[in-house]
Design a protein around this motif. Structure first.
Motif, PDB file in Angstrom:
ATOM      1  N   UNK A   1      52.933 -38.319  -9.395  1.00  0.00           N
ATOM      2  CA  UNK A   1      52.048 -37.368 -10.069  1.00  0.00           C
ATOM      3  C   UNK A   1      50.658 -37.965 -10.257  1.00  0.00           C
ATOM      4  N   UNK A   2      49.640 -37.173  -9.965  1.00  0.00           N
ATOM      5  CA  UNK A   2      48.255 -37.605 -10.123  1.00  0.00           C
ATOM      6  C   UNK A   2      47.528 -36.616 -11.026  1.00  0.00           C
ATOM      7  N   UNK A   3      47.010 -37.111 -12.151  1.00  0.00           N
ATOM      8  CA  UNK A   3      46.246 -36.281 -13.076  1.00  0.00           C
ATOM      9  C   UNK A   3      44.783 -36.678 -12.987  1.00  0.00           C
ATOM     10  N   UNK A   4      43.910 -35.725 -12.854  1.00  0.00           N
ATOM     11  CA  UNK A   4      42.479 -35.986 -12.719  1.00  0.00           C
ATOM     12  C   UNK A   4      41.709 -35.593 -13.969  1.00  0.00           C
TER      13      UNK A   4
ATOM     14  N   UNK B   1      37.089 -33.399  -2.698  1.00  0.00           N
ATOM     15  CA  UNK B   1      37.901 -32.228  -2.341  1.00  0.00           C
ATOM     16  C   UNK B   1      38.892 -32.587  -1.248  1.00  0.00           C
ATOM     17  N   UNK B   2      38.434 -33.302  -0.230  1.00  0.00           N
ATOM     18  CA  UNK B   2      39.330 -33.725   0.852  1.00  0.00           C
ATOM     19  C   UNK B   2      40.424 -34.648   0.323  1.00  0.00           C
ATOM     20  N   UNK B   3      40.060 -35.501  -0.631  1.00  0.00           N
ATOM     21  CA  UNK B   3      41.043 -36.413  -1.220  1.00  0.00           C
ATOM     22  C   UNK B   3      42.135 -35.645  -1.947  1.00  0.00           C
ATOM     23  N   UNK B   4      41.742 -34.645  -2.733  1.00  0.00           N
ATOM     24  CA  UNK B   4      42.728 -33.850  -3.462  1.00  0.00           C
ATOM     25  C   UNK B   4      43.632 -33.088  -2.496  1.00  0.00           C
ATOM     26  N   UNK B   5      43.050 -32.535  -1.448  1.00  0.00           N
ATOM     27  CA  UNK B   5      43.854 -31.818  -0.457  1.00  0.00           C
ATOM     28  C   UNK B   5      44.875 -32.754   0.187  1.00  0.00           C
ATOM     29  N   UNK B   6      44.433 -33.955   0.534  1.00  0.00           N
ATOM     30  CA  UNK B   6      45.323 -34.925   1.172  1.00  0.00           C
ATOM     31  C   UNK B   6      46.424 -35.383   0.209  1.00  0.00           C
ATOM     32  N   UNK B   7      46.045 -35.638  -1.035  1.00  0.00           N
ATOM     33  CA  UNK B   7      47.019 -36.087  -2.023  1.00  0.00           C
ATOM     34  C   UNK B   7      48.085 -35.025  -2.285  1.00  0.00           C
TER      35      UNK B   7
ATOM     36  N   UNK C   1      44.469 -23.899  -5.429  1.00  0.00           N
ATOM     37  CA  UNK C   1      45.833 -23.902  -4.881  1.00  0.00           C
ATOM     38  C   UNK C   1      46.494 -25.277  -4.909  1.00  0.00           C
ATOM     39  N   UNK C   2      45.683 -26.331  -5.103  1.00  0.00           N
ATOM     40  CA  UNK C   2      46.240 -27.685  -5.075  1.00  0.00           C
ATOM     41  C   UNK C   2      46.577 -28.220  -6.468  1.00  0.00           C
ATOM     42  N   UNK C   3      46.138 -27.520  -7.507  1.00  0.00           N
ATOM     43  CA  UNK C   3      46.348 -27.972  -8.880  1.00  0.00           C
ATOM     44  C   UNK C   3      47.556 -27.247  -9.469  1.00  0.00           C
ATOM     45  N   UNK C   4      48.606 -28.005  -9.766  1.00  0.00           N
ATOM     46  CA  UNK C   4      49.845 -27.398 -10.253  1.00  0.00           C
ATOM     47  C   UNK C   4      49.720 -26.902 -11.697  1.00  0.00           C
ATOM     48  N   UNK C   5      49.023 -27.664 -12.527  1.00  0.00           N
ATOM     49  CA  UNK C   5      48.858 -27.261 -13.920  1.00  0.00           C
ATOM     50  C   UNK C   5      47.676 -28.022 -14.507  1.00  0.00           C
ATOM     51  N   UNK C   6      47.192 -27.568 -15.675  1.00  0.00           N
ATOM     52  CA  UNK C   6      46.056 -28.231 -16.323  1.00  0.00           C
ATOM     53  C   UNK C   6      46.095 -27.946 -17.811  1.00  0.00           C
ATOM     54  N   UNK C   7      45.373 -28.794 -18.555  1.00  0.00           N
ATOM     55  CA  UNK C   7      45.305 -28.636 -19.999  1.00  0.00           C
ATOM     56  C   UNK C   7      44.034 -29.305 -20.492  1.00  0.00           C
ATOM     57  N   UNK C   8      43.458 -28.773 -21.579  1.00  0.00           N
ATOM     58  CA  UNK C   8      42.196 -29.335 -22.067  1.00  0.00           C
ATOM     59  C   UNK C   8      42.145 -29.331 -23.597  1.00  0.00           C
ATOM     60  N   UNK C   9      41.111 -29.983 -24.124  1.00  0.00           N
ATOM     61  CA  UNK C   9      40.882 -30.041 -25.563  1.00  0.00           C
ATOM     62  C   UNK C   9      40.766 -28.645 -26.161  1.00  0.00           C
ATOM     63  N   UNK C  10      40.133 -27.738 -25.418  1.00  0.00           N
ATOM     64  CA  UNK C  10      39.980 -26.368 -25.893  1.00  0.00           C
ATOM     65  C   UNK C  10      41.309 -25.672 -26.107  1.00  0.00           C
ATOM     66  N   UNK C  11      42.339 -26.103 -25.379  1.00  0.00           N
ATOM     67  CA  UNK C  11      43.673 -25.526 -25.526  1.00  0.00           C
ATOM     68  C   UNK C  11      44.444 -26.140 -26.687  1.00  0.00           C
ATOM     69  N   UNK C  12      44.285 -27.453 -26.877  1.00  0.00           N
ATOM     70  CA  UNK C  12      45.137 -28.169 -27.835  1.00  0.00           C
ATOM     71  C   UNK C  12      44.436 -28.591 -29.117  1.00  0.00           C
TER      72      UNK C  12
ATOM     73  N   UNK D   1      40.589 -43.343  -3.853  1.00  0.00           N
ATOM     74  CA  UNK D   1      41.666 -42.926  -4.757  1.00  0.00           C
ATOM     75  C   UNK D   1      42.996 -42.869  -4.011  1.00  0.00           C
ATOM     76  N   UNK D   2      42.976 -42.270  -2.836  1.00  0.00           N
ATOM     77  CA  UNK D   2      44.209 -42.139  -2.057  1.00  0.00           C
ATOM     78  C   UNK D   2      44.754 -43.505  -1.680  1.00  0.00           C
ATOM     79  N   UNK D   3      43.870 -44.404  -1.288  1.00  0.00           N
ATOM     80  CA  UNK D   3      44.301 -45.741  -0.883  1.00  0.00           C
ATOM     81  C   UNK D   3      44.893 -46.518  -2.060  1.00  0.00           C
ATOM     82  N   UNK D   4      44.268 -46.391  -3.223  1.00  0.00           N
ATOM     83  CA  UNK D   4      44.783 -47.083  -4.417  1.00  0.00           C
ATOM     84  C   UNK D   4      46.179 -46.567  -4.756  1.00  0.00           C
TER      85      UNK D   4
END
Length: 216
Positions: free
Chosen positions: A5-8, A97-103, A131-142, A207-210
């Protein structure tokens, strides 16, 4: 570790919106007249990553009444959103953007930010990565710290800390990751000035390499 899992983070990790945001915030300041703040991109870089209420306290330090500060912040966010919607310049970090698509081909992708409601939706739409982001959450939500917000997202989606990395660019991002017991990857190309980090991405492509290195 076996990364699954990768969270950005957003600002300083996915894009640099400070120039556009500064225009919207200055418009709000000038319109309401509650503060004498002069808002510039460089000053916002030092604030981005903090909860919105803390940013307001720092920038609008000359506003004593909380109700006026809240009104000012609300208008700032409104005009910020409008400015970002209208912006046609690519303000994303090159290659992100390319990194996120690849990940996304091998990892589950998420976003956790200290931003206001609606910001993540705007960012992902502008960058074309919805389409590549499964879910998200922010300070405004919590209304909670970034670490607590991250933990909520992880629990909701069944993410194990030992299988999760958070990519961010500030000391606050690092602390939030530690609070959530995940692994921090420092985006050195962003706004922060951290040193001696164990896992560092000097560019979005790194990022992908790490992550692949962590998964060995």
């Amino acid at each position: 570790m076996n990364v699954k899992n990768v969270i950005f983070d957003i600002d300083g990790t996915l894009w640099n919106s400070t120039g556009v945001v500064a225009l919207g915030w200055q418009r709000a300041v000038d319109e309401l007249g509650y503060s004498k703040a002069h808002i510039e991109a460089e000053s916002l870089k030092k604030e981005f990553g903090l909860p919105m209420n803390i940013i307001a306290d720092h920038i609008f330090y000359d506003v004593d009444e909380q109700s006026k500060k809240d009104e000012l912040l609300e208008l700032c966010c409104k005009y910020e959103h409008e400015c970002l919607e209208a912006n046609e310049e690519d303000i994303s970090f090159e290659g992100i953007v390319d990194t996120i698509k690849a990940l996304s081909e091998n990892y589950r992708i998420f976003i956790v930010s200290n931003c206001q409601k609606g910001y993540i939706e705007l960012v992902t739409a502008k960058l074309g990565i919805v389409e590549y982001i499964e879910d998200y959450l922010c300070f405004g939500d919590t209304g909670l710290t970034k670490g607590e917000t991250m933990r909520i997202l992880m629990d909701k989606n069944g993410l194990k800390a030992e299988e999760t990395v958070y990519v961010g660019d500030t000391a606050g991002d690092k602390k939030a990751t530690e609070d959530a017991e995940a692994t921090f990857i420092y985006a050195d190309y962003g706004f922060g000035e951290l040193t001696d980090e164990k896992y560092v991405a000097y560019s979005p492509a790194d990022i992908h390499e790490v992550i692949k290195g962590l998964s060995k």
